[in-house]
Design a protein around this motif. Structure first.
Motif, PDB file in Angstrom:
ATOM      1  N   ASP A 111       0.830  -1.212   0.000  1.00 25.18           N
ATOM      2  CA  ASP A 111       0.000   0.000   0.000  1.00 25.18           C
ATOM      3  C   ASP A 111       0.854   1.247   0.000  1.00 25.18           C
ATOM      4  N   LEU A 112       1.876   1.234   0.842  1.00 25.13           N
ATOM      5  CA  LEU A 112       2.735   2.410   0.965  1.00 25.13           C
ATOM      6  C   LEU A 112       3.367   2.761  -0.382  1.00 25.13           C
ATOM      7  N   LEU A 113       3.813   1.724  -1.084  1.00 24.42           N
ATOM      8  CA  LEU A 113       4.551   1.987  -2.315  1.00 24.42           C
ATOM      9  C   LEU A 113       3.641   2.168  -3.520  1.00 24.42           C
ATOM     10  N   PHE A 114       2.512   1.453  -3.546  1.00 23.60           N
ATOM     11  CA  PHE A 114       1.745   1.436  -4.793  1.00 23.60           C
ATOM     12  C   PHE A 114       0.358   2.050  -4.695  1.00 23.60           C
ATOM     13  N   SER A 115       0.015   2.604  -3.533  1.00 22.37           N
ATOM     14  CA  SER A 115      -1.283   3.251  -3.461  1.00 22.37           C
ATOM     15  C   SER A 115      -1.100   4.743  -3.646  1.00 22.37           C
ATOM     16  N   LYS A 116      -2.076   5.355  -4.339  1.00 18.58           N
ATOM     17  CA  LYS A 116      -1.953   6.794  -4.517  1.00 18.58           C
ATOM     18  C   LYS A 116      -2.850   7.568  -3.563  1.00 18.58           C
ATOM     19  N   VAL A 117      -3.451   6.851  -2.615  1.00 20.77           N
ATOM     20  CA  VAL A 117      -4.316   7.540  -1.647  1.00 20.77           C
ATOM     21  C   VAL A 117      -3.453   8.200  -0.585  1.00 20.77           C
TER      22      VAL A 117
END
Lengths: 253, 298
Positions: B52-58
């Motif tokens: 999530d940290l690397l691939f989420s844009k939220v």
């Protein structure tokens, strides 16, 4: 005195900056013979050799006047196609500098850039020239390996092969054996004896014994000047100039 | 006499020990840094997975959602385009200086490189704002039919490319200078033209060095902060083209550290951004070393 002159150097003077390196050089180099340019280190032998295929162009603030005539063409003339005249000459330098590619391409390089790309023809030529320098048996099973993996002696023979592959008429050799072991040196020398049937060879050396062994014709230089030139037999047995006599007796060097 | 002798031996022992301490310190420095960054950012992992940290844009710090994709993409865009601009310039400039120009250019290029390399990055930033940004909005963007204020990925990349040129160029000049001239002579005497010699022999011989210089440039460019954040726009969005504004990782850290720390875990998030930079630079270095070994066979 010379039947067929291949290279005629006429009133050649060369300066690097203000230094007068070559002074009024007049020599004739016979066709299909082995001519040795002999002299102590720093006398301008290598510079003279580099003039012959215009590698002097690479250096800044070199000034040359006079002419070098090869096949009725003054190669120092600004309009001369330098690439064409260089193709006429194979160069063998003091230490071998294989091109940064594999063994096969080292030999094929000159052919490829002159447009010969037929795979079968290239293969045949590469094999032929590697055989000519007695390298084929040693490398035929690893032609795709980097040339830098070969021994120094093998590399020098490879450099000779790549030079021969572009069909030169002249071979320029600058102390080609000075970095080699005695056996590799002998191979190169023996090769030269064979090659001079077809090629005009100009070899620079400061090794007197080597000159005695293989020269047909000798040009003796000292301090940027040509002191004496002539057929090897005459030069070694009956030198005319005092400096030559002194050199032959080992008074300097 | 005895005392003096003793004294000398002691001095010798002390200096030897001190050198050992100094070198050990330098060697473990990256590990200390890395461990510190990891420790400080580890709180983030309680709520967010690494993916999530690397691939989420939220990016919603107020509810504890930290997706770094926007910032990572901002950095990747700026760095990539900067390299695209500066690598060819550097390679051809280095070739020109070492193969074509008179010695005069070689003599003046070093002071020029020193000046370019020594300028503080804020100076590049100001230059970017008063020259590059308007130039993009008034000249370049209209050519491509785009509308922009000028504060954009392209502005960041141009400023960045100018900043890394001296570093890459310096290495490349050294590399081309150390290729022995006999190699050029060999190629020319086989009937090659100067350009063929450069293309097939010199550049090939220089491949490991070219890779190294580009890797060095990449690592520097990826972490450059000040000049880029001044011109890149700093909008939290994934850029779709070079005229969009972006928000690279170093800008995120520099703009927000000390300001937003009232939001829980925000400091951890910034540490994580630093950790990403740290890891990327390390990976670059390792990768370049591998490539250099791979191509260094001639």
């Amino acid at each position: 005195m010379i039947e067929n002159t291949k290279i005629k150097v006429d009133k050649l003077n060369l300066y690097i900056g203000k230094q007068h390196i070559l002074k009024d050089i007049n020599i004739e180099i016979p066709e299909n013979k082995l001519t040795v340019i002999l002299g102590p280190s720093g006398c301008g032998k290598t510079t003279l050799l580099k003039c012959m295929n215009r590698l002097t162009d690479l250096y800044h603030d070199v000034k040359i006047d006079g002419s070098i005539i090869i096949d009725n063409e003054d190669i120092l003339h600004t309009k001369t196609d330098v690439t064409e005249i260089r193709k006429k000459m194979g160069l063998l330098s003091q230490r071998p500098f294989p091109l940064p590619m594999n063994i096969y391409n080292n030999v094929a390089y000159g052919l490829k850039i002159s447009g010969r790309r037929n795979k079968k023809a290239l293969d045949a030529r590469v094999e032929n020239y590697l055989k000519q320098v007695n390298l084929w048996d040693e490398v035929h099973d690893r032609l795709r390996e980097p040339a830098s993996k070969l021994s120094i002696g093998q590399q020098q023979r490879l450099c000779l092969a790549r030079g021969l592959a572009v069909d030169p008429e002249i071979i320029l050799a600058d102390e080609p054996t000075s970095a080699l072991d005695p056996i590799s040196s002998e191979t190169i020398e023996r090769k030269f004896e064979e090659l001079k049937q077809q090629y005009t060879i100009v070899m620079v050396t400061h090794i007197l014994r080597q000159a005695r062994r293989i020269a047909d014709y000798v040009v003796f230089m000292y301090m940027g000047e040509v002191i004496e030139q002539g057929p090897a037999k005459e030069f070694f047995e009956n030198p005319k100039m005092d400096r030559t006599k002194a050199y032959l007796q080992g008074a300097f060097n | 006499m005895i005392v003096l002798f003793y004294n000398r031996k002691t001095k010798n022992r002390i200096s030897t020990a001190w050198m050992l301490i100094a070198i050990t310190f330098v060697i473990i420095l990256p590990f200390i840094l890395g461990a510190g960054l990891y420790y400080k950012s580890s709180m983030l992992f309680e709520q967010n997975s690494l993916g999530d940290l690397l691939f989420s844009k939220v990016w919603k710090p107020s509810i504890g959602k930290f997706g770094f994709l926007t910032f990572i993409m901002g950095s990747v865009w700026v760095t990539f385009i900067a390299m695209l601009i500066s690598a060819p310039i550097c390679i051809f400039a280095a070739l020109s200086i070492t193969q074509y120009s008179r010695k005069f250019y070689l003599r003046i290029i070093h002071p020029v490189i020193d000046i370019l390399a020594g300028l503080p990055s804020v100076v590049y930033g100001v230059w970017g704002i008063i020259v590059v940004v308007p130039f993009i909005s008034n000249v370049i963007a209209p050519i491509f039919g785009a509308q922009t204020m000028g504060y954009s990925i392209l502005a960041g990349a141009i400023v960045l490319s100018v900043m890394i040129i001296p570093f890459i160029l310096n290495i490349l000049i050294e590399i081309f200078r150390t290729i022995p001239i006999e190699l050029t002579e060999a190629s020319l005497s086989l009937g090659a033209t100067k350009w063929e010699t450069i293309k097939y022999v010199l550049v090939k011989k220089a491949v490991p060095g070219i890779i190294a210089s580009i890797g060095f440039g990449l690592a520097r460019a990826f972490g450059e902060t000040m000049a880029v954040l001044m011109v890149v726009g700093n909008m939290i969005q994934i850029p779709k083209n070079v005229f969009d504004a972006g928000y690279p990782l170093p800008a995120l850290i520099a703009n927000n550290y000390g300001e937003m720390l009232s939001i829980p875990k925000y400091d951890s998030a910034l540490m994580f951004a630093a950790l990403i930079l740290f890891v990327v630079v390390m990976v670059f270095n390792a990768l370049m070393r591998m490539l250099i070994v791979r191509y260094d066979k001639y």
